[in-house]
Design an enzyme around this catalytic site. Structure first.
Site, PDB file in Angstrom:
ATOM      1  N   GLY A   2       8.883  -3.258  -3.703  1.00 24.90           N
ATOM      2  CA  GLY A   2       9.975  -3.994  -4.342  1.00 24.90           C
ATOM      3  C   GLY A   2      11.321  -3.766  -3.688  1.00 24.90           C
ATOM      4  N   LYS A   3      11.374  -2.911  -2.664  1.00 19.70           N
ATOM      5  CA  LYS A   3      12.700  -2.592  -2.098  1.00 19.70           C
ATOM      6  C   LYS A   3      13.325  -3.751  -1.340  1.00 19.70           C
ATOM      7  CE  LYS A   3      10.617  -0.017   1.749  1.00 19.70           C
ATOM      8  NZ  LYS A   3      10.388   1.352   2.236  1.00 19.70           N
ATOM      9  N   TYR A  27       1.779   5.377  19.141  1.00 21.70           N
ATOM     10  CA  TYR A  27       2.787   5.718  18.126  1.00 21.70           C
ATOM     11  C   TYR A  27       3.814   6.705  18.664  1.00 21.70           C
ATOM     12  CZ  TYR A  27      -0.396   3.750  14.574  1.00 21.70           C
ATOM     13  OH  TYR A  27      -1.204   2.936  13.818  1.00 21.70           O
TER      14      TYR A  27
END
Lengths: 347, 109
Positions: free
Chosen positions: A245-246, A53
């Site tokens: 939901g974006k 990462y």
């Protein structure tokens, strides 16, 4: 915040885990530290990271940066005793990490030592294999998965030597527990068998993708986790942000993960948006925040699961942490199950 | 027959006459079991160390406590986290703080 135990290790953690893979890319060090502080204020003391990462994308020049950011927080605050840290050794084949080297006893030790140094700590609470050398069906590889290419004897010999090497790291006090990620039921059962044969370490956790949209774990793996007391650490419980939901209507807002990874790692399919719309509908009908509903649903599973929640803003994180207080009623759960039957495998 | 009985009695008497004779040290599995029992009585557990050796590993009562030098801990003071080690002995290589608070790498095979 409810507490849980990782497998049979006795290591107690919060019922939610804080994901970190945006730190050092989408989030600055200061933003990351603010996220840790906010998580701790809400009782979340379990951090999951990886040598690889940040992601989105993984780059050679940023490998290890997220661990360094966590290390800087530990050095600044001296609060090592207040957090449980999980990290991972990268599996074979990523050209940006150790030139794609496979997991071997030698790379396991070297990667562990490097993570300890970046994290500025003396012990990793949970050390995981990010994905198996032999490959996996995760990250949409399920569509073309062919286990017949795997070599059983070579895989078992590899597992025996890795369990032995991990055991030495436990003996030396460098790791406390051992886990797998992106694994299968057969693979996890074999790791468990080798761990038992070698006198440990035993697989404590499996970190696989799990959400309303991705439910590979529900059958054979759930059965294994139940009988063998292996805790699922559920990554992408919001399906890469889809369940917020974006992206509904197939849009790509600026500054989002989709702006960096347009297909969200293969999650954008013709089937996914109708499924997302149906889950958003359940949330709307019951006045629920869709992220909180998706996270709280993960916690309703009959076998222990810890969702790994990530965020790129404190506002998102605050909302997601609110899921800890949410209990979904039977009506909501029934509607969720009905949506699942209508949209069984969106990706 | 009487002579034979006398010999047996003398032999038994001879056995009783040397109670301070050293008890032979246990060997093999019996020795490991004896070491395991002694280790567990001391609050530790016998664990595999480097190679095929076994070591008695004891948990430290001050594990995780903040430290600034070796003398602050029952075992080692770990340098990166500046906390007392969870158990002793610590095998492998570790960054530790000396009694004077200097940072060194200590290795134990």
């Amino acid at each position: 915040m409810e507490r849980m135990t990782l497998g049979r290790t006795g290591i107690a953690v919060s019922a939610f885990c804080l994901g970190t893979m945006t730190w050092g890319n989408q989030n600055t060090e200061d933003e990351a530290h603010a996220q840790i502080d906010m998580a701790l204020d809400h009782g979340v003391d379990f951090l999951d990271t990886a040598e690889m990462y940040p992601t989105q994308p993984v780059r050679a020049e940023t490998v290890g940066r997220t661990e360094e950011i966590i290390g800087a927080w530990l050095a600044r605050t001296g609060r090592r005793g207040d957090v449980v840290i999980a990290t991972k050794i990268t599996g074979a084949g990523n050209p940006h990490v150790r030139a794609g080297a496979p997991i071997t006893p030698g790379t396991l030790r070297a990667a562990c030592e490097a993570s300890l140094k970046r994290l500025r700590t003396d012990v990793i609470d949970l050390y995981q294999l990010h994905w198996p050398n032999r490959g996996s069906y995760h990250f949409r590889q399920n569509w073309t998965f062919n286990p017949a290419r795997q070599d059983r004897a070579a895989t078992q010999a590899h597992m025996a030597e890795i369990v032995e090497a991990a055991g030495r790291l436990v003996t030396e006090g460098k790791i406390r527990a051992f886990g797998v990620s992106n694994e299968s039921a057969w693979g996890t059962a074999e790791w468990l068998r080798h761990g038992t044969r070698a006198g440990g370490p035993r697989v404590a956790t499996i970190q696989n993708e799990y959400s309303l949209l991705c439910r590979h774990w529900d059958t054979d793996l759930a059965e294994l986790c139940h009988h063998e007391e292996v805790t699922l650490l559920a990554f992408s419980p919001l399906a890469g942000g889809l369940l917020s939901g974006k992206y509904a209507g197939d849009v790509t807002p600026e500054g989002t993960r989709r702006a960096l990874t347009p297909d969200l790692g293969g999650r954008i399919t013709p089937q996914v948006f109708p499924a997302v719309a149906a889950y958003l509908g359940v949330a709307a009908r019951h006045g629920l925040n869709p992220c909180q509903m998706a996270l709280a649903w993960v916690r309703t599973r009959p076998v222990p699961v810890i969702p790994i929640l990530g965020a790129t803003s404190l506002q998102q994180l605050r909302t997601n942490l609110g899921a800890a207080e949410l209990r979904l009623n039977a009506e909501v759960l029934d509607e969720i199950e009905a949506v699942r039957r209508d949209h069984p495998m969106p990706y | 027959m009487r002579a034979r009985t006398l010999l047996v009695l003398l032999a038994l008497a001879a056995c009783r006459a040397t109670p301070e004779a050293p008890v032979p040290e246990p060997v093999g599995a019996a020795r490991i079991e004896a070491e395991r029992a002694a280790c567990e009585r001391a609050g530790g557990s016998l664990q595999a160390a480097a190679g095929s050796r076994l070591a008695c590993v004891r948990p430290m009562r001050d594990a995780g406590k903040q430290c600034r030098a070796a003398g602050d801990c029952e075992g080692a003071c770990l340098a990166r986290s500046m906390t007392c080690a969870p158990f002793a002995p610590l095998f492998g290589c570790h960054e530790v703080l000396t009694p004077a608070g200097a940072r060194v790498t200590e290795c134990l095979d």
